[in-house]
Design a protein around this motif. Structure first.
Motif, short mmCIF file in Angstrom:
data_model
loop_
_atom_site.label_atom_id
_atom_site.label_comp_id
_atom_site.label_asym_id
_atom_site.label_seq_id
_atom_site.Cartn_x
_atom_site.Cartn_y
_atom_site.Cartn_z
N ASN A 128 0.83 -1.20 0.00
CA ASN A 128 0.00 0.00 0.00
C ASN A 128 0.87 1.26 0.00
OD1 ASN A 128 0.82 0.53 2.72
ND2 ASN A 128 -0.82 -0.78 3.49
N ASP A 129 0.23 2.39 -0.20
CA ASP A 129 0.98 3.65 -0.32
C ASP A 129 1.76 3.97 0.96
OD1 ASP A 129 0.00 3.92 -2.84
OD2 ASP A 129 -1.37 5.56 -2.41
N GLU A 130 1.22 3.59 2.09
CA GLU A 130 1.90 3.89 3.34
C GLU A 130 3.23 3.14 3.44
OE1 GLU A 130 0.68 4.44 8.01
OE2 GLU A 130 -0.24 2.81 6.89
N LYS A 131 3.23 1.87 3.08
CA LYS A 131 4.47 1.09 3.12
C LYS A 131 5.48 1.62 2.10
CE LYS A 131 2.63 -3.24 4.97
NZ LYS A 131 2.44 -4.69 4.75
N LYS A 132 5.00 1.99 0.93
CA LYS A 132 5.89 2.56 -0.08
C LYS A 132 6.53 3.86 0.43
CE LYS A 132 3.25 0.60 -3.93
NZ LYS A 132 2.34 0.90 -5.06
N SER A 133 5.73 4.66 1.12
CA SER A 133 6.24 5.92 1.68
C SER A 133 7.28 5.65 2.75
CB SER A 133 5.10 6.75 2.24
OG SER A 133 4.15 7.05 1.25
N PHE A 134 7.03 4.66 3.59
CA PHE A 134 8.00 4.32 4.63
C PHE A 134 9.34 3.89 4.00
CE2 PHE A 134 4.38 3.32 7.74
CZ PHE A 134 4.53 4.55 8.37
N ILE A 135 9.28 3.11 2.92
CA ILE A 135 10.51 2.70 2.24
C ILE A 135 11.28 3.93 1.75
CG2 ILE A 135 11.43 1.51 0.21
CD1 ILE A 135 9.05 -0.45 0.46
N LEU A 136 10.57 4.84 1.11
CA LEU A 136 11.23 6.03 0.54
C LEU A 136 11.78 6.94 1.64
CD1 LEU A 136 8.62 6.75 -2.25
CD2 LEU A 136 11.00 6.08 -2.61
N LEU A 137 11.02 7.14 2.70
CA LEU A 137 11.48 8.00 3.79
C LEU A 137 12.63 7.36 4.56
CD1 LEU A 137 8.04 9.34 5.04
CD2 LEU A 137 9.75 10.57 3.68
N PHE A 138 12.61 6.04 4.67
CA PHE A 138 13.71 5.32 5.30
C PHE A 138 15.02 5.54 4.53
CE2 PHE A 138 16.12 1.25 5.68
CZ PHE A 138 16.41 1.31 7.03
N CYS A 139 14.92 5.70 3.22
CA CYS A 139 16.10 5.89 2.36
C CYS A 139 16.49 7.36 2.21
CB CYS A 139 15.82 5.33 0.96
SG CYS A 139 15.48 3.57 0.89
N LEU A 140 15.71 8.27 2.76
CA LEU A 140 15.84 9.69 2.43
C LEU A 140 17.23 10.24 2.72
CD1 LEU A 140 14.11 12.06 1.37
CD2 LEU A 140 13.67 12.67 3.74
N LEU A 141 17.76 9.99 3.91
CA LEU A 141 19.07 10.56 4.26
C LEU A 141 20.19 9.94 3.43
CD1 LEU A 141 18.79 10.92 8.14
CD2 LEU A 141 18.49 12.66 6.37
N GLU A 142 20.07 8.65 3.09
CA GLU A 142 21.07 8.05 2.22
C GLU A 142 21.00 8.63 0.81
OE1 GLU A 142 23.66 6.07 2.59
OE2 GLU A 142 23.35 5.98 4.75
N MET A 143 19.78 8.93 0.36
CA MET A 143 19.65 9.58 -0.94
C MET A 143 20.27 10.96 -0.90
SD MET A 143 18.64 9.43 -4.08
CE MET A 143 17.36 8.19 -4.29
N LEU A 144 20.08 11.67 0.20
CA LEU A 144 20.70 12.99 0.34
C LEU A 144 22.21 12.88 0.25
CD1 LEU A 144 20.64 16.02 0.97
CD2 LEU A 144 20.54 15.43 3.41
#
Length: 397
Positions: A128-144
């Motif tokens: 679901n969208d919530e799990k997808k968002s958690f994946i992306l936010l979990f990666c956010l600082l590494e993406m930065l």
């Protein structure tokens, strides 16, 4: 639960993907501004200063060196620091950004990296969208961290996740395009071809893969002669061979060297990693289980970094993508939740400014601490694949 909390929860669930998208766009803009306003860097004592976003400059000038029939795999100290190590096709493709002024080209390059991963995660089936968002936010600082270094790791991660999502939808032409292009950026992208064992239409997958392999191999002929292209591939091959023998990276091999003083174990460690990576494929009946396919996607993303002799800190956006997909694609357990938290602390936060510089520079970086939890979780994934068959979200392959 109060009405306010209920309203906030509903707002979050309806807007969570938009929040993740804006966060990725935000860090792309921030990183571009940081690079454009930062002072020059000096990479060796007494050396020439270079622009902060040096990796972007390497990619940008590779296009001009290519069209001017130069050896793109030699040093160009007048333009940038360090060597270009990607394919001639990537140098040609980067021409789309090379002609632009640096502020525009740099911002677009950061956005390409961030939004490719967003697109891949957004298209993942069964979440679901919530799990997808958690994946992306979990990666956010590494993406930065990755876009601050103007590297291609976000794009690599995004292409592989996107290839998986498209294969799940049987869009084989686009799926193979993603994996083949990732290969022509960094060779270890070829690891993702193993995912195609899970899908029907193997002949179509092979045909499209072969088509794109030949396309990207030959497309530089639009700007160079056949003899020059052969010369470039030969030069690239020698560079890659020399590069492999000279480094171990933030990886299993790096830990073998820094912790156990075993520099000669590189080949044996890699072979052992290949065997363990492929071993779960013996469970052919589980190929139709989407949870198994998710585990294999996560395993592939982590494997291609922890067994990569050139892995460095910004490469770990690929690892964190794999860890996020591993965790949020199955039912959470206390152990997995603990591993997730430790991964965030030891992979992402360990190299942040929250850790004192003497600890970062004297212990975290020299001893490859960033690789530890990635290795632990990869072994956990292999263990789950082999000994904990789960049929959480069965779908026909």
């Amino acid at each position: 639960m109060s009405l306010t909390k209920t309203a906030l929860l509903r707002t979050w669930k309806s807007k969570c993907l938009s929040i993740a998208l804006f966060a990725l766009i935000g860090i792309s803009i921030i990183a571009a501004i940081q690079g454009l306003t930062a002072g020059p860097k000096i990479y060796e004592p007494g050396g020439k200063p270079y622009i902060d976003y040096n990796n972007f400059r390497i990619f940008k000038f590779s296009f001009y060196h290519l069209i001017h029939n130069q050896d793109i795999y030699r040093l160009f100290p007048e333009d940038h620091w360090d060597l270009f190590k990607y394919s001639p096709a990537f140098a040609l493709c980067f021409g789309i950004l090379s002609w632009m002024p640096d502020p525009i080209g740099l911002l677009l390059w950061n956005l390409i990296n961030s939004l490719c991963l967003f697109a891949g995660v957004r298209l993942l089936p069964g979440l679901n969208d919530e799990k997808k968002s958690f994946i992306l936010l979990f990666c956010l600082l590494e993406m930065l961290l990755s876009v601050q270094n103007t590297q291609s790791n976000g794009l690599m991660s995004g292409l592989i996740v996107l290839a998986f999502a498209l294969a799940e939808r049987r869009q084989y032409m686009l799926s193979t395009l993603c994996i083949v292009f990732s290969f022509y950026i960094k060779l270890y992208g070829a690891v993702a071809f193993i995912l195609y064992l899970f899908y029907p239409g193997k002949l179509r997958l092979f045909g499209w893969s072969l088509f794109w392999m030949l396309f990207f191999a030959l497309i530089p002929l639009v700007v160079v002669s056949s003899n020059q292209l052969l010369f470039l591939y030969n030069s690239w091959l020698h560079l890659l061979i020399d590069d492999r023998s000279a480094s171990t990276g933030v990886s299993v091999m790096g830990i073998m060297v820094t912790w156990f003083h075993l520099p000669g174990a590189k080949t044996a460690v890699t072979l052992a990693g290949v065997v363990l990576f492929l071993l779960p494929l013996i469970y052919i009946r589980r190929y139709k289980d989407i949870s198994f396919r998710f585990l294999f996607l996560a395993s592939a993303l982590i494997w291609m970094v922890i067994f990569n002799h050139k892995a460095e800190s910004p490469t770990y956006i690929i690892v964190m993508s794999g860890i996020g997909i591993w965790y949020w694609s199955q039912q959470p357990t206390a152990l997995n939740r603990t591993l997730l938290i430790l991964a965030f602390l030891l992979i992402t936060m360990s190299v942040s400014d929250l850790v004192p510089a003497p600890v970062r520079n004297g212990f975290i970086r020299p001893y490859g601490i960033k690789a530890v939890m990635a290795i632990v979780i990869w072994f956990r994934i292999v263990y789950e694949q082999l000994f904990h068959p789960r049929n959480l979200n069965p779908t026909p392959a």
